[in-house]
Write a protein that holds these residues in place. Sequence first.
Motif, short mmCIF file in Angstrom:
data_model
loop_
_atom_site.label_atom_id
_atom_site.label_comp_id
_atom_site.label_asym_id
_atom_site.label_seq_id
_atom_site.Cartn_x
_atom_site.Cartn_y
_atom_site.Cartn_z
N THR A 1 15.36 43.22 89.38
CA THR A 1 14.65 41.96 89.02
C THR A 1 13.51 41.78 90.01
O THR A 1 12.44 41.28 89.69
N ASP B 1 14.10 41.45 81.64
CA ASP B 1 15.35 41.58 82.56
C ASP B 1 16.56 41.29 81.66
O ASP B 1 17.18 40.16 81.66
N GLU B 2 17.17 42.48 81.26
CA GLU B 2 18.67 42.40 80.79
C GLU B 2 18.60 41.40 79.74
O GLU B 2 19.12 40.45 79.60
MG MG Z 1 18.64 41.40 88.38
#
Ligand code: MG
Length: 237
Positions: free
Chosen positions: A55, A176-177
């Motif tokens: 991240t 991010d995911e």
């Molecule tokens: Mg992360």
Amino acid sequence: MNKGKQPLIPVVRCKSLHKEFVIPGQKVEVINNIDLSIDKGEKIAIMGPSGTGKTTLLTLLGGLDKPTSGSVWWDGIEIGFMSNNLLAKQRNGKIGFVYQFHHLLMEFSALENVSLPLVIGGMSPIAAKQSAADMLDAVGLGNRLQHKPGELSGGERQRVAVARALVGNPICVLMDEPTGNLDDKTASDIHKLIMLLVKKFAIALVVVTHDQKLAGLMDKCFVLNSGKLSKKRRSSK
Ligand SMILES: [Mg+2]
Ligand SMILES: Nc1ncnc2c1ncn2[C@@H]1O[C@H](COP(=O)(O)OP(=O)(O)OP(=O)(O)O)[C@@H](O)[C@H]1O
């Protein structure tokens, strides 16, 4: 091939990127001297265990935080020299974000959430709503324009987030995911949609994921560990 033409400029590039966080009594080095170039329309996955800085890396590439040292360029322009105002403007026009938890504005409808970045970028509200409606239609939500995030399913909320990230025709989308929170079937449907749209609009994609199948759809896959990126070998392909 690019024969006889100017060399292609990466849409996003970083060099000697370094980030450490200092909290009382402790210094945490998270990103250690990373170089990365992402070309127009290129799709890359970043994998790695929890807490390794995935991240953080996206945050630096997206200009949401400043590196301790090193540089980031968007379209060949170094963002470290931009004023905060210019950086925000450039980010709004060039970079899209999709987070694991949608980060939509709960008080606003899907249509308003998706049109907002365009209005902020200077488009008239009417034109922005038209573009937002078209993009929501493209993600299969043409019949949910007036729904607020609380009135949508988890998968639908992520589709709105994808529409919001793509609507301004950015050079690169950082995810991010994006489907980490969804069941396999819904995640797989959204992966297909993401691939379709980034291809259609030739948008570069950097996706942080734990999902091997999603990572397998990318042109390149990297693993972030101990602050370093290493290329992940594919068993097939
Ligand atoms: Mg992360
Ligand atoms: N603002 C901050 N201040 C201090 N330390 C931080 C800060 N942000 C992140 N860290 C630390 O940096 C490291 C990397 O965090 P990051 O969120 O980038 O990891 P990640 O790879 O995305 O993990 P996950 O897979 O769990 O999302 C962690 O050890 C975290 O504690």
